[in-house]
Write a protein that holds these residues in place. Structure first.
Motif, mmCIF file in Angstrom:
data_model
loop_
_atom_site.group_PDB
_atom_site.id
_atom_site.type_symbol
_atom_site.label_atom_id
_atom_site.label_comp_id
_atom_site.label_asym_id
_atom_site.label_seq_id
_atom_site.Cartn_x
_atom_site.Cartn_y
_atom_site.Cartn_z
ATOM 1 N N THR A 197 0.908 -1.165 -0.049
ATOM 2 C CA THR A 197 -0.043 -0.057 0.075
ATOM 3 C C THR A 197 0.854 1.314 0.047
ATOM 4 O OG1 THR A 197 0.047 0.120 2.508
ATOM 5 C CG2 THR A 197 -1.804 -1.046 1.259
ATOM 6 N N LEU A 198 0.198 2.329 -0.624
ATOM 7 C CA LEU A 198 1.145 3.506 -0.639
ATOM 8 C C LEU A 198 1.516 4.067 0.842
ATOM 9 C CD1 LEU A 198 0.534 3.030 -3.694
ATOM 10 C CD2 LEU A 198 0.421 5.567 -3.862
ATOM 11 N N GLY A 199 0.395 3.996 1.503
ATOM 12 C CA GLY A 199 0.444 4.361 3.164
ATOM 13 C C GLY A 199 1.794 3.574 3.779
ATOM 14 N N GLY A 200 1.766 2.521 3.715
ATOM 15 C CA GLY A 200 2.995 1.549 4.073
ATOM 16 C C GLY A 200 4.317 1.888 3.449
ATOM 17 N N MET A 201 4.156 2.266 2.222
ATOM 18 C CA MET A 201 5.342 2.491 1.267
ATOM 19 C C MET A 201 5.993 3.883 1.843
ATOM 20 S SD MET A 201 4.100 1.102 -2.401
ATOM 21 C CE MET A 201 5.839 1.844 -3.295
ATOM 22 N N ALA A 202 5.082 4.716 1.976
ATOM 23 C CA ALA A 202 5.435 6.137 2.743
ATOM 24 C C ALA A 202 6.074 6.220 4.046
ATOM 25 C CB ALA A 202 4.664 6.990 2.508
ATOM 26 N N ALA A 203 5.536 5.281 4.844
ATOM 27 C CA ALA A 203 5.842 5.177 6.245
ATOM 28 C C ALA A 203 7.198 4.438 6.441
ATOM 29 C CB ALA A 203 4.666 4.124 6.890
ATOM 30 N N LEU A 250 9.443 14.283 7.377
ATOM 31 C CA LEU A 250 9.729 13.788 8.623
ATOM 32 C C LEU A 250 8.662 12.614 8.866
ATOM 33 C CD1 LEU A 250 10.441 14.005 11.734
ATOM 34 C CD2 LEU A 250 8.652 15.359 12.146
ATOM 35 N N PHE A 251 7.584 12.560 8.375
ATOM 36 C CA PHE A 251 6.692 11.263 8.519
ATOM 37 C C PHE A 251 7.136 10.360 7.497
ATOM 38 C CE2 PHE A 251 4.364 14.766 10.399
ATOM 39 C CZ PHE A 251 3.924 14.077 11.574
ATOM 40 N N VAL A 252 7.568 10.485 6.293
ATOM 41 C CA VAL A 252 7.973 9.491 5.461
ATOM 42 C C VAL A 252 9.306 8.921 5.904
ATOM 43 C CG1 VAL A 252 8.978 9.063 2.965
ATOM 44 C CG2 VAL A 252 6.989 10.965 3.235
ATOM 45 N N GLY A 256 5.237 4.634 11.256
ATOM 46 C CA GLY A 256 4.147 4.752 12.006
ATOM 47 C C GLY A 256 4.480 5.199 13.650
ATOM 48 N N THR A 257 5.538 5.562 14.078
ATOM 49 C CA THR A 257 5.934 6.009 15.204
ATOM 50 C C THR A 257 5.345 7.579 15.694
ATOM 51 O OG1 THR A 257 8.097 6.710 14.573
ATOM 52 C CG2 THR A 257 7.995 4.381 15.197
ATOM 53 N N LEU A 258 5.041 8.117 14.761
ATOM 54 C CA LEU A 258 4.559 9.668 14.894
ATOM 55 C C LEU A 258 3.293 10.073 14.436
ATOM 56 C CD1 LEU A 258 7.970 11.489 13.491
ATOM 57 C CD2 LEU A 258 7.519 10.820 15.802
ATOM 58 N N GLY A 259 2.537 9.170 13.757
ATOM 59 C CA GLY A 259 1.381 9.373 13.449
ATOM 60 C C GLY A 259 1.005 8.369 12.405
ATOM 61 N N ILE A 260 -0.347 8.099 12.062
ATOM 62 C CA ILE A 260 -1.028 7.315 10.981
ATOM 63 C C ILE A 260 -1.153 8.207 9.522
ATOM 64 C CG2 ILE A 260 -2.935 6.146 10.373
ATOM 65 C CD1 ILE A 260 -3.125 5.383 13.174
ATOM 66 N N ILE A 261 -0.546 7.841 8.604
ATOM 67 C CA ILE A 261 -0.893 8.658 7.289
ATOM 68 C C ILE A 261 -2.306 8.430 6.736
ATOM 69 C CG2 ILE A 261 -0.204 8.618 5.118
ATOM 70 C CD1 ILE A 261 2.577 7.968 6.047
ATOM 71 N N THR A 262 -3.018 9.318 6.307
ATOM 72 C CA THR A 262 -4.491 9.079 6.089
ATOM 73 C C THR A 262 -4.844 9.460 4.463
ATOM 74 O OG1 THR A 262 -5.124 10.966 7.129
ATOM 75 C CG2 THR A 262 -5.424 8.926 8.160
ATOM 76 N N ARG A 263 -3.841 10.245 4.170
ATOM 77 C CA ARG A 263 -3.849 10.648 2.721
ATOM 78 C C ARG A 263 -2.619 10.979 2.049
ATOM 79 N NH1 ARG A 263 -7.413 15.363 2.642
ATOM 80 N NH2 ARG A 263 -5.519 16.651 2.506
ATOM 81 N N LEU A 264 -2.136 10.780 0.763
ATOM 82 C CA LEU A 264 -0.785 10.984 0.040
ATOM 83 C C LEU A 264 -0.981 11.740 -0.982
ATOM 84 C CD1 LEU A 264 -0.901 7.806 1.072
ATOM 85 C CD2 LEU A 264 1.403 8.108 0.842
ATOM 86 N N THR A 265 -0.320 12.692 -1.556
ATOM 87 C CA THR A 265 -0.172 13.355 -2.887
ATOM 88 C C THR A 265 1.232 12.762 -3.302
ATOM 89 O OG1 THR A 265 -1.274 15.258 -2.173
ATOM 90 C CG2 THR A 265 -0.076 15.460 -4.212
ATOM 91 N N VAL A 266 1.073 11.974 -4.541
ATOM 92 C CA VAL A 266 2.366 11.288 -4.825
ATOM 93 C C VAL A 266 2.596 11.818 -6.486
ATOM 94 C CG1 VAL A 266 2.053 9.309 -3.481
ATOM 95 C CG2 VAL A 266 1.074 9.463 -5.711
ATOM 96 N N ARG A 267 3.871 11.764 -6.684
ATOM 97 C CA ARG A 267 4.377 12.356 -8.058
ATOM 98 C C ARG A 267 4.269 11.043 -8.962
ATOM 99 N NH1 ARG A 267 10.759 13.951 -8.910
ATOM 100 N NH2 ARG A 267 10.402 15.133 -11.000
ATOM 101 N N LEU A 268 3.534 11.482 -10.202
ATOM 102 C CA LEU A 268 3.762 10.857 -11.486
ATOM 103 C C LEU A 268 4.661 11.101 -12.672
ATOM 104 C CD1 LEU A 268 -0.119 10.682 -11.397
ATOM 105 C CD2 LEU A 268 1.047 9.171 -10.206
#
Length: 461
Positions: free
Chosen positions: A140-146, A195-197, A201-213
């Protein structure tokens, strides 16, 4: 944390989510492990939110009762990131899987954290655009960012660090913040997005991402080629990078890994010697030029057996085989388990680092095939051991430790893309020195009660 507090939190979460909160053992078991050889630990319950508001409400309840919260994407991590070592609530974001916006002109997309990379690319197919970060697993992109993931395309297109423009994050007290913007650059304040990338998951939960294409290339050409030694293969890559050949993928598989590849993929039938798996992107003319330059470089290092894949289905089979390298490696020894590790060094040190690594493997007397995204100095070991032999497990863990320290000695890092989790935490002070204490200071400031994925990356108690 007390059982009383946990029970109160679960009761409140049940009122909030109903049947989207599970305390069933089978669901908890799924959320108590990842893909690596890590000690499992079950959460007390698993929550399945469907919106940012629900994630915020879940975290507020857990904060009130000081119950740990562990974000969960799809469970493909390799260093114990998602294992609830302190119990608590696993927050599974798989139902937050909507692609919210695609901005074709601006080359970006806005997605929920449960969107997978293949889901996004399927949606993008008709637009002529693509999302390029490819860690192999359909994460998942959330997990990949985390976890600050990367993969086979990194040498040309970058990691999640370069490809996340903005985030929405739920903090440990339930506050929802937005970091970054869709603008391609900004000088406004601290870079909280990054900071969050990688914060796992130690600082918060990512709930939305804007990603480059990126635009889909007009021409894609893939190839394999063999070398007599790993040094020859790696040195050809180093020269190609230094010459500025804009290759899209450069993957190394050593002779041990190639033996496993042929066992697991009978149709592959490649010589059992070190290989590079390559891919070139661009216009017809630019791809032809890239190929000619690389062939000239590789010939200086005794390359042999170029095999080209021009059709999409042939390229697909080639990269499917590469993505299944984990299972191919395990096919070298029936009934084995594995310790998986990765490290990354400056590209100029890569040949020497891998050479030293192979010496350590031979001394340990274990089977440990090497694969690597060598275009950016990153390589992986799959250390095989008999799960019924505690001594072999000890040797495998020691081998992984030795390789990590070799990478540090070459000015590298103990993990290029797997992340820290619990598996690499013991090396963090050695790698970062006084900066590791600053990480703890940041963690303590953002999460003073240590409820967000406690026990991972950094300790504050």
């Amino acid at each position: 944390m007390t059982q009383h507090n946990t029970a109160l939190a679960i009761a409140a979460l049940n009122d909030l989510l109903g049947d989207r909160l599970s305390t069933g053992e089978s669901i908890r078991e799924i959320h108590g492990r990842d893909e690596a050889y890590s000690e499992p630990a079950l959460p007390d319950a698993v929550a399945f939110p469907e919106s940012t508001d629900e994630v915020s409400a879940i975290v507020k309840i857990c904060a009130q009762h000081k119950v740990p919260v562990v974000p969960f994407g799809i469970g493909t991590s390799l260093e114990g990131h998602v294992i609830p070592t302190h119990g608590g609530i696993s927050v599974d974001t798989s139902r937050m899987n909507k692609i919210l916006e695609i901005h074709e002109s601006d080359l970006d997309a806005v997605v929920q954290p449960g969107v997978s990379r293949t889901q996004l690319n399927e949606e993008l197919r008709a637009t002529g655009l693509m999302f390029t970060v490819d860690p192999g697993a359909d994460a998942t992109l959330g997990g990949m960012a985390a976890t600050r993931a990367s993969g086979t395309n990194t040498v040309r297109y970058g990691t999640m660090r370069e490809n996340v423009l903005a985030l929405e994050v739920v903090l440990p007290d339930g506050t929802v913040i937005e970091t970054g913007s869709r603008a391609r650059k900004s000088s406004a304040g601290y870079d909280l997005t990054h900071l969050f990338v990688g914060s796992e998951g130690t600082l918060g939960i990512i709930t939305r991402l804007t990603v480059r294409l990126f635009g889909q290339p007009d021409t894609i050409l893939a190839a394999t080629c063999g070398f007599e030694t790993v040094d020859d293969a790696v040195n050809s890559v180093i020269m190609a990078i230094q010459m500025g050949i804009p290759m899209a993928r450069i993957e190394l598989l050593d002779e041990i890994q190639m033996k496993g590849m042929n066992i697991f993929n009978p149709d592959l039938s490649l010589p059992e010697k070190p290989h590079l798996f390559l891919e070139f992107h661009g216009s017809d003319a630019s791809v032809k030029e890239q190929v000619e330059f690389f062939e000239g470089v590789a010939e200086e290092f005794g390359v042999s057996g170029f095999a080209w894949a021009t059709k999409a289905e042939d390229r697909g089979r080639l990269w499917a085989a590469r993505h299944n390298a984990y299972y191919a490696g395990k096919s070298l020894r029936k009934g084995c388990e594995s310790v998986v590790t990765d490290c990354c060094v400056p590209i100029s040190a890569l040949a020497d680092c891998i050479s030293r690594t192979k010496e350590i493997i031979n001394k340990a007397g274990l089977i440990a095939p090497i694969v690597g995204h060598v275009g950016d100095g990153n390589f992986h070991l799959l250390i095989l051991f008999d799960p019924n032999d505690p001594e072999e497990l000890t040797k495998a863990k020691q081998l992984a430790s030795d390789v990590n320290r070799v990478a540090l000695s070459f000015g590298g890092t103990v993990t290029g893309e797997h992340g820290v989790g619990t598996g690499k935490k013991k090396y963090m002070a050695e790698e970062h020195g006084a900066a590791y204490a600053l990480m703890a200071t940041l963690k303590r400031a953002v999460d003073p009660d240590n409820i967000m994925n406690p026990g991972k990356t950094v300790d504050i108690n």
